[in-house]
Scaffold this motif. Structure first.
Motif, PDB file in Angstrom:
ATOM      1  N   LEU A  50      29.703  -9.380  66.317  1.00 35.78           N
ATOM      2  CA  LEU A  50      29.006  -9.494  65.034  1.00 35.78           C
ATOM      3  C   LEU A  50      29.289  -8.258  64.185  1.00 35.78           C
ATOM      4  N   LYS A  51      29.095  -8.393  62.875  1.00 37.03           N
ATOM      5  CA  LYS A  51      29.175  -7.222  61.985  1.00 37.03           C
ATOM      6  C   LYS A  51      27.938  -7.229  61.084  1.00 37.03           C
ATOM      7  N   ASP A  52      27.568  -6.030  60.600  1.00 33.35           N
ATOM      8  CA  ASP A  52      26.445  -5.936  59.667  1.00 33.35           C
ATOM      9  C   ASP A  52      26.865  -6.422  58.291  1.00 33.35           C
ATOM     10  N   VAL A  53      25.992  -7.177  57.644  1.00 31.53           N
ATOM     11  CA  VAL A  53      26.226  -7.586  56.245  1.00 31.53           C
ATOM     12  C   VAL A  53      24.943  -7.342  55.452  1.00 31.53           C
ATOM     13  N   GLN A  54      25.126  -7.151  54.129  1.00 27.17           N
ATOM     14  CA  GLN A  54      23.981  -6.986  53.233  1.00 27.17           C
ATOM     15  C   GLN A  54      23.665  -8.345  52.611  1.00 27.17           C
ATOM     16  N   VAL A  55      22.432  -8.773  52.681  1.00 28.17           N
ATOM     17  CA  VAL A  55      22.040 -10.065  52.102  1.00 28.17           C
ATOM     18  C   VAL A  55      20.873  -9.853  51.147  1.00 28.17           C
ATOM     19  N   GLU A  56      20.986 -10.480  49.963  1.00 28.32           N
ATOM     20  CA  GLU A  56      19.851 -10.464  49.023  1.00 28.32           C
ATOM     21  C   GLU A  56      18.981 -11.668  49.332  1.00 28.32           C
ATOM     22  N   THR A  57      17.858 -11.447  49.955  1.00 30.33           N
ATOM     23  CA  THR A  57      16.924 -12.567  50.139  1.00 30.33           C
ATOM     24  C   THR A  57      16.098 -12.678  48.853  1.00 30.33           C
ATOM     25  N   PRO A  58      15.332 -13.722  48.682  1.00 29.58           N
ATOM     26  CA  PRO A  58      14.480 -13.799  47.479  1.00 29.58           C
ATOM     27  C   PRO A  58      13.464 -12.647  47.414  1.00 29.58           C
ATOM     28  N   ILE A  59      13.288 -11.915  48.506  1.00 28.75           N
ATOM     29  CA  ILE A  59      12.263 -10.868  48.563  1.00 28.75           C
ATOM     30  C   ILE A  59      12.850  -9.470  48.421  1.00 28.75           C
ATOM     31  N   THR A  60      13.995  -9.240  49.118  1.00 30.05           N
ATOM     32  CA  THR A  60      14.542  -7.880  49.162  1.00 30.05           C
ATOM     33  C   THR A  60      16.002  -7.922  49.630  1.00 30.05           C
ATOM     34  N   THR A  61      16.606  -6.717  49.743  1.00 29.99           N
ATOM     35  CA  THR A  61      17.944  -6.621  50.348  1.00 29.99           C
ATOM     36  C   THR A  61      17.773  -6.300  51.833  1.00 29.99           C
ATOM     37  N   ALA A  62      18.511  -7.039  52.670  1.00 31.14           N
ATOM     38  CA  ALA A  62      18.371  -6.821  54.116  1.00 31.14           C
ATOM     39  C   ALA A  62      19.737  -6.637  54.742  1.00 31.14           C
TER      40      ALA A  62
END
Ligand code: PRP
Ligand code: URA
Length: 209
Positions: A50-62
């Protein structure tokens, strides 16, 4: 020696019992073998990187995880392996698919190769070889020998039913290949069929007998 995993989840065992039944139709056999392959893929892919990715959820960046690198190559051993391909692809839709055509000579039980077409970039991929039956092990050993010539990152073998003879032969010939099977049966009969098994997987999938 190979790592051997028996994927004996209750859903798989239930479906396998119906698959073994001689009264199960080709239509249901095809559906079941695909479903079993899909469930087994969950276990066979447990250690994918696996690799880390940045995701914009409707609430925040994770920071979350996605699969790293190129997706798998699935290689069914023709014919019967074809029955497992869609199940694996349901879980890993961007996998590539290669094909190896082998049949067992009914007298010698040795595999005879008639086709081999593998993804061009297979050296950058992990490979999952699929075939419902591991009997003497000859077909799986031969297929994996062919695939190794193209130097993939790693190879795993996934079957529904294995005979002790086939498991031993495959793990001796290719100790670096992890093996996943849904059931380990009792033995081979004098014709090289797995006992109790499910009969001829190719004939049952394609209704050729
Ligand atoms: C079956 C099965 C495996 C092989 C296993 O194929 O799908 O490929 O036998 O036997 P082995 O471990 O002793 O080599 P088969 O040769 O019947 O060809 P088919 O899939 O075209 O029916
Ligand atoms: N191939 C099959 O399809 N079934 C067996 O039991 C053994 C080899």
């Amino acid at each position: 020696m190979s790592k051997i995993t028996i994927t004996d989840h209750p859903l798989i065992q239930h479906k396998l019992s119906i698959l073994r039944d001689k009264n199960t139709s080709s239509k249901d056999f095809r559906i079941l073998i695909g479903e079993i392959a899909m469930l087994m893929t969950y276990e066979a892919t447990r250690d994918l990187p696996l690799k880390d990715v940045q995701v914009e959820t409707p609430i925040t960046t994770a920071t979350t995880k996605k699969l790293a690198g190129k997706k798998l190559a699935i290689v069914p051993i023709l014919r019967a392996g074809l029955g497992m391909v869609d199940g694996v692809l349901n879980m890993i839709p961007s996998a590539r698919v290669g094909h190896i055509g082998l049949y067992r000579d009914p007298d010698t039980l040795s595999p005879v190769e008639y086709y081999c077409k593998l993804p061009a970039d297979i050296s950058e991929r992990e490979v999952l070889v699929v075939d419902p039956m591991l009997a003497t092990g000859g077909s799986a050993i031969d297929a994996i020998t062919q695939i190794k010539k193209r130097k993939p990152k790693n190879i795993k073998f996934m079957c529904t039913i294995a005979a002790p003879e086939g498991l031993e032969a495959l793990s001796k010939a290719h100790p670096d290949v992890d093996i996943y099977c849904a059931a380990l049966d009792e033995k081979l009969n004098e014709h090289g069929y797995i006992v109790p098994g499910l009969g001829d997987a190719g004939d049952r999938i394609f209704g050729t007998k």
